[in-house]
Scaffold this active site. Sequence first.
Site, PDB file in Angstrom:
ATOM      1  N   GLU A 144      19.017   4.680   3.386  1.00 46.91           N
ATOM      2  CA  GLU A 144      19.788   3.675   4.115  1.00 46.91           C
ATOM      3  C   GLU A 144      18.852   2.844   4.994  1.00 46.91           C
ATOM      4  O   GLU A 144      17.691   3.225   5.210  1.00 46.91           O
ATOM      5  CB  GLU A 144      20.864   4.342   4.962  1.00 46.91           C
ATOM      6  N   ARG A 279     -19.782  -8.345 -16.970  1.00 50.43           N
ATOM      7  CA  ARG A 279     -20.161  -9.263 -15.896  1.00 50.43           C
ATOM      8  C   ARG A 279     -21.650  -9.101 -15.573  1.00 50.43           C
ATOM      9  O   ARG A 279     -22.109  -8.000 -15.245  1.00 50.43           O
ATOM     10  CB  ARG A 279     -19.330  -8.957 -14.662  1.00 50.43           C
ATOM     11  N   GLU A 374      10.037   8.191  -2.289  1.00 53.73           N
ATOM     12  CA  GLU A 374      10.127   9.620  -2.655  1.00 53.73           C
ATOM     13  C   GLU A 374       9.319  10.494  -1.699  1.00 53.73           C
ATOM     14  O   GLU A 374       8.733  11.498  -2.095  1.00 53.73           O
ATOM     15  CB  GLU A 374       9.665   9.857  -4.095  1.00 53.73           C
TER      16      GLU A 374
END
Length: 395
Positions: A144, A279, A374
């Site tokens: 909530e 790279r 969670e």
Amino acid sequence: MSGSRDATPDPADLAGIDDLLSVQEREVRASVRALCEKKIDPYVADWFEKGEIRDIRALAKDLGALGLFGMHLSGYGCAGMSAVDYGLACLELEASDSGIRSLVSVQGSLAMFAIWRFGTEEHKQQWLPRMASGDAIGCFGLTEPDAGSDPAAMTTRARRDGSDWIIDGRKMWITNGSIADVAVVWAHTGDGIRGFVVPTDTLGFSAPLIKHKMSLRASVTSELVLDGVRVPAGAMFPEVRGLRGPLSCLNEARYGIVWGSLGAARSSLETARRYSLAREQFGKPIAAFQLTQQKLADMTLELIKGQLLALHLGRRKDGGTLRPDQVSLGKLNNVRESLEICRTARTILGASGISLEYPVIRHMNNLESVLTYEGTVEMHTLVVGQAITGLSAFR
């Protein structure tokens, strides 16, 4: 023995963890990976950027057709697979995107598990087969606006009115809420906290979409508003009372996160490894520099440790010996380390690391939410602390 010493190392499995998996487990993983490569990976960066999945119902049916919804449950159209199978599926789904794994996790480990574990036979027959196939979507209403880590402080109330119940309240940060056909809603009653199976077309129920997120953008996140929602007496879970019900559901979802978070980490690490080989700076690939190799080595170590922990917990769950505090160990470690892997991978990509042309910044942003939901870092730290000392420090 000499053959194993001479074998070329596999950067994706340097520790040989695949040797600990059965043929079936590897096949489950491969089938989920194939679905992700076809149905999710080509589109997910665009979903994230736009903040919506164009046809989420069609995707849900694809996920259901593969048996991913409630795959660790048995009967009612569910696949009845092992905890390790489910964990491997969560890892592959989150390697594509945390939002997709959240869709599957909330559907199967929260909404379906609650109905499967606590519902009446009528609830199960009505909802589980359709949810397993992806024809119906569920959500789980516990959190909530002012009751997150302390769900006992929820203000949602259910009161008797004749043979019916009338539910009033608000739930917040609810995955799948705006697309759900059914909501599992937890509310205070005169008999403690009880769970209700609420069809979302019930008068007084609405689920406004939460917008302006910078994380889990390829996921539906909603508020649930229950304004005099009337449901029959049979909508209530008949036996479970108190927080034992919703917390047991959360434990199921947390277990999936133990695995899933590693998918985001694996994707980011592999992206950084490939980028570092391609790279060039100062005349050679940046992978040839010691500082880059240190980052790659450290990330690989943490990923391997997380995978071993997840697999160990999965074997315990399949053996019926997994405890909630052990799930907290896994959630606390694996999400925290996965987020650090993503952040480090971002540094290897340099400026390219903030582009959605690569998955790293998306995974990094998503894991900021996974770190919190969670159970926050603080809550799981206290769970582990209590297991170590025998003393509760929650209050």
